[in-house]
Design an enzyme around this catalytic site. Structure first.
Site, PDB file in Angstrom:
ATOM      1  N   GLY A  26       0.841  -1.212   0.000  1.00  0.00           N
ATOM      2  CA  GLY A  26       0.000   0.000   0.000  1.00  0.00           C
ATOM      3  C   GLY A  26       0.864   1.245   0.000  1.00  0.00           C
ATOM      4  O   GLY A  26       2.091   1.176   0.031  1.00  0.00           O
ATOM      5  N   ASP A  80       3.357  -2.453   8.157  1.00  0.00           N
ATOM      6  CA  ASP A  80       2.279  -2.489   7.176  1.00  0.00           C
ATOM      7  C   ASP A  80       1.256  -1.394   7.473  1.00  0.00           C
ATOM      8  O   ASP A  80       1.243  -0.826   8.572  1.00  0.00           O
ATOM      9  CB  ASP A  80       1.588  -3.868   7.219  1.00  0.00           C
ATOM     10  CG  ASP A  80       0.888  -4.207   5.904  1.00  0.00           C
ATOM     11  OD1 ASP A  80       0.478  -5.371   5.745  1.00  0.00           O
ATOM     12  OD2 ASP A  80       0.760  -3.306   5.053  1.00  0.00           O
ATOM     13  N   GLY A  95      -7.498  -3.089   1.519  1.00  0.00           N
ATOM     14  CA  GLY A  95      -7.829  -2.072   0.515  1.00  0.00           C
ATOM     15  C   GLY A  95      -6.975  -2.224  -0.745  1.00  0.00           C
ATOM     16  O   GLY A  95      -7.409  -1.959  -1.854  1.00  0.00           O
ATOM     17  N   GLU A 102      -0.494 -10.558   3.513  1.00  0.00           N
ATOM     18  CA  GLU A 102      -0.199  -9.679   4.661  1.00  0.00           C
ATOM     19  C   GLU A 102      -0.484 -10.396   5.973  1.00  0.00           C
ATOM     20  O   GLU A 102       0.292 -10.318   6.922  1.00  0.00           O
ATOM     21  CB  GLU A 102      -1.045  -8.407   4.588  1.00  0.00           C
ATOM     22  CG  GLU A 102      -0.621  -7.458   3.477  1.00  0.00           C
ATOM     23  CD  GLU A 102      -1.563  -6.292   3.322  1.00  0.00           C
ATOM     24  OE1 GLU A 102      -2.755  -6.434   3.650  1.00  0.00           O
ATOM     25  OE2 GLU A 102      -1.106  -5.226   2.872  1.00  0.00           O
TER      26      GLU A 102
HETATM   27  O1  DER Z   1      -4.295  -3.423   1.438  1.00  0.00           O
HETATM   28  C1  DER Z   1      -3.812  -3.224   2.547  1.00  0.00           C
HETATM   29  O2  DER Z   1      -3.961  -3.997   3.517  1.00  0.00           O
HETATM   30  C2  DER Z   1      -3.089  -1.936   2.760  1.00  0.00           C
HETATM   31  O3  DER Z   1      -2.154  -2.069   3.797  1.00  0.00           O
HETATM   32  C3  DER Z   1      -4.129  -0.900   3.126  1.00  0.00           C
HETATM   33  O4  DER Z   1      -4.859  -1.426   4.171  1.00  0.00           O
HETATM   34  C4  DER Z   1      -3.550   0.443   3.501  1.00  0.00           C
HETATM   35  O5  DER Z   1      -3.240   1.063   2.322  1.00  0.00           O
HETATM   36  P1  DER Z   1      -2.700   2.586   2.296  1.00  0.00           P
HETATM   37  O6  DER Z   1      -1.471   2.587   3.193  1.00  0.00           O
HETATM   38  O7  DER Z   1      -2.374   2.800   0.859  1.00  0.00           O
HETATM   39  O8  DER Z   1      -3.787   3.467   2.816  1.00  0.00           O
END
Ligand code: DER
Length: 220
Positions: A26, A80, A95, A102
């Site tokens: 992400g 993460d 997302g 993960e």
């Molecule tokens: O997909 C995921 O789990 C990512 O970690 C998401 O949850 C967070 O994405 P971002 O850091 O782009 O907001």
């Protein structure tokens, strides 16, 4: 970007010589991987496992050494992001569509550091549609079971095609509106045959670092 970058940089500062590091996925984890790349270029010796092909490619580009799962028994620290974090540090993730890898990496990590901007911190999970990874076979039936749990489920579509995860599965985004009992919902969803994993990370975060628009950061 500043907020996410500031949170990620504080997490990267916790990485020590010789560690095995899990690389999240992400836009916030992106900054953590960039920061680790800079520290590796300055002489830090670490080995990493990635939670997505995207993060793996970025790590390779930055010269971060990768280690095969066959050669590790546990990961020291994983950094993460998250889509939502509640007061008990339960998370909604997925997302970016990488929730299965993960969660596998996070589950084998001694420490999971979550890095977010302030928009992700919520009183109760659920405003963000809960990503659920399902196998393709019979997914239309799986969707019906998810709906029966009280959500509006939608197959994630990208460029007018169902999104495929790195594992070749579908993501169903389940809009519950609010999730008063994340642990109970996680159990109920995982009880449906065809569900591979949910984006609910219950009791897995060891630390949450929040970045703010002004560039300041806070450890919850
Ligand atoms: O997909 C995921 O789990 C990512 O970690 C998401 O949850 C967070 O994405 P971002 O850091 O782009 O907001």
């Amino acid at each position: 970007m500043e907020a996410k970058k500031a949170a990620a940089e504080l997490a990267v500062a916790e990485i020590r010589e010789g560690m095995i590091v899990g690389l999240g996925t992400g836009s916030t984890a992106y900054w953590a991987i960039q920061g680790l790349g800079a520290r590796v270029r300055n002489g830090l010796n670490i080995q990493a496992v990635a939670t997505s092909e995207a993060s793996e490619n970025l790590a390779k580009e930055l010269g971060i050494p990768l280690i095969a799962f066959a050669n590790i028994s546990e990961i020291d620290v994983t950094i993460d992001g998250a889509d939502e974090v509640d007061a008990a540090w339960n998370l909604i993730k997925g997302g970016g569509g990488a929730l299965l890898r993960e969660k596998i990496v996070a589950f084998s990590s001694r420490k999971l550091i979550i890095v977010v901007d302030e928009s992700k911190v919520v009183a109760q999970l659920g405003a963000f549609p809960l990503p659920v990874e399902v196998v393709k076979f019979g997914y239309e039936l799986t969707i019906r079971r998810l709906r029966a749990l009280g959500c509006k489920p939608e197959v994630r579509v990208v460029d007018r095609q169902p999104f495929l995860t790195d594992n070749g599965n579908y993501i169903i985004d389940c809009n519950f509106g609010s999730i008063p009992n994340p642990a109970g919902l996680h159990q109920a969803i995982n009880g449906i045959p065809g569900v591979v994993e949910t984006g609910l990370f219950i009791g897995m975060a060891s630390q949450v670092i929040v970045g703010y628009k002004d560039g300041s950061v806070e450890r919850l």
